[in-house]
Design an enzyme around this catalytic site. Structure first.
Site: not given
Ligand code: GLY
Length: 366
Positions: A121, A143, A185, A227, A237, A241, A245, A248, A252, A264
């Site tokens: 957990r 994430k 990035e 970040k 997000e 946040r 992206n 992306h 993606h 990527h």
């Molecule tokens: N890579 C995008 C984020 O961490 O929100």
């Protein structure tokens, strides 16, 4: 009718530090023993990172339990690997006193963080990113997760690490293609948040491509700073946040449609070009911005065209499954000027008319 209320309003301090420097991986284990005393360390890494000697550097002469993901890379970022890591920890009698260390790139970090989120957990974990992508982006922000058969990062959680060790010396062993792709990035961060950083990347590009450690430490600090400033305002997000992206939505989709033949960062570079075209066509960005973005990505050696065997239909199908889509309509983050993400009515990603998306996809065709 009876009602029993379970009241759980709780604010937890999840703050953590990112340590950045050359050669810091060899002291990370000792540092963690101080930060999280009494915990048994379990390292998740991959075959490439182990072969490069980074597991030995981290262990620094100590016996450390580990799981080595093999093959390395996105094809192992799935629930089967998660199960294999969990079973290895369980077999070796790890308990709630475990501390997971993610030693590697984005795949390792996302997967190991997810293991830490669900093992017994939830146990703490640290990130020791060894790639340009992970040091710029994925090691920070919490994430974690894995891909499904159909889409990227489909199953996951938010779980912040307890510490990040960005050792820029580890980047020396990266292959050239992965090294450059990971720098996308950094370009993304500059484009959405910091025009001065964009110029810095442009001016320092030669040193950056020669893997100059001073420049690498500087960009790691800037990336993590940008970040962090976003994640601390919106960790899950719900709004802001989303700007992380940028590039992306299309990126993606191209990455997935290529069967991960494109890295990527390479796919995100194409996604940035498409998003820049959208912003231009919507009249949100001046026409000067897209060529400047394209020039920086070209200096990194990124592709300018989507592979010919990937159809627009295939991209649509994947974009509509994207977890950021609303009612299966994809959303796009846009940049209105370099260093600034577009926001309208407190929304940082917008649905765009399909005909404009088609034009944007045309812009990344030969
Ligand atoms: N890579 C995008 C984020 O961490 O929100």
């Amino acid at each position: 009718l009876k009602e029993v209320r379970v009241t759980l309003v709780r604010q937890e301090d999840q703050s953590y530090s990112a340590m950045i420097g050359a050669g810091i991986l060899s002291t990370a284990l000792a540092d963690l023993a101080e930060l999280q005393p009494g915990r048994r360390v379990f390292v998740v890494t991959d075959a490439n990172v182990k072969a490069a000697g980074h597991l030995d550097t981290f262990a620094n002469g100590h016996e450390v339990a580990s799981y080595v993901i093999d093959p390395s890379g996105e094809q192992s970022k799935n629930m089967a690997t998660v199960m294999a890591v969990l079973d290895a920890m369980e077999r070796e009698r790890f308990g709630r006193d475990s501390l997971v260390v993610a030693l590697g790139g984005g795949t390792v970090g996302d997967l190991a963080g997810f293991v830490a989120a669900i093992f017994k957990r939830g146990v703490p974990y640290a990130q020791a990113p060894t790639t340009t992508l992970a040091q710029a982006d994925s090691a920070v922000g919490g994430k974690v997760g894995v891909d499904s058969e159909w889409s990227k990062n489909a199953y996951g959680a938010f779980k912040q690490p307890c510490r990040v060790y960005a050792d820029v010396a580890t980047l020396a062993t990266m292959d050239e293609r992965g090294y450059r792709a990971g720098l996308v990035e950094s370009a993304k961060h500059a484009m959405i948040a910091d025009a001065e950083y964009f110029d810095y990347l442009d001016v320092k590009m030669d040193l950056l491509l020669r893997r100059d450690r001073t420049v690498l430490a500087e960009i790691a600090a800037r990336n993590i700073g940008i970040k962090a400033s976003v994640v601390q305002k919106d960790p899950e997000e719900k709004g802001l946040r989303q700007i992380l992206n940028f590039g992306h939505t299309v990126g993606h989709a191209i990455e997935t449609a290529s069967g991960f033949q494109l890295l990527h960062g390479e796919a995100v570079a194409l996604g940035i070009l498409a998003a820049a075209k959208l912003a231009e066509d919507l009249g949100i960005a001046h026409q000067s911005e897209r060529p400047r973005m394209a020039a920086l990505l070209a200096k990194l050696g990124m592709p300018e065209n989507c592979p010919a065997n990937i159809s627009d239909e295939a991209l649509w199908e994947i974009m509509s499954r994207d977890k950021k889509a609303v009612n299966s309509v994809p959303r796009f983050v846009l940049v209105d000027r370099i260093g600034h993400a577009y926001c309208v009515d407190d929304k940082y990603s917008i649905a765009v008319d399909a005909s404009l998306v088609a034009k944007a996809l045309d812009a990344i065709r030969p």
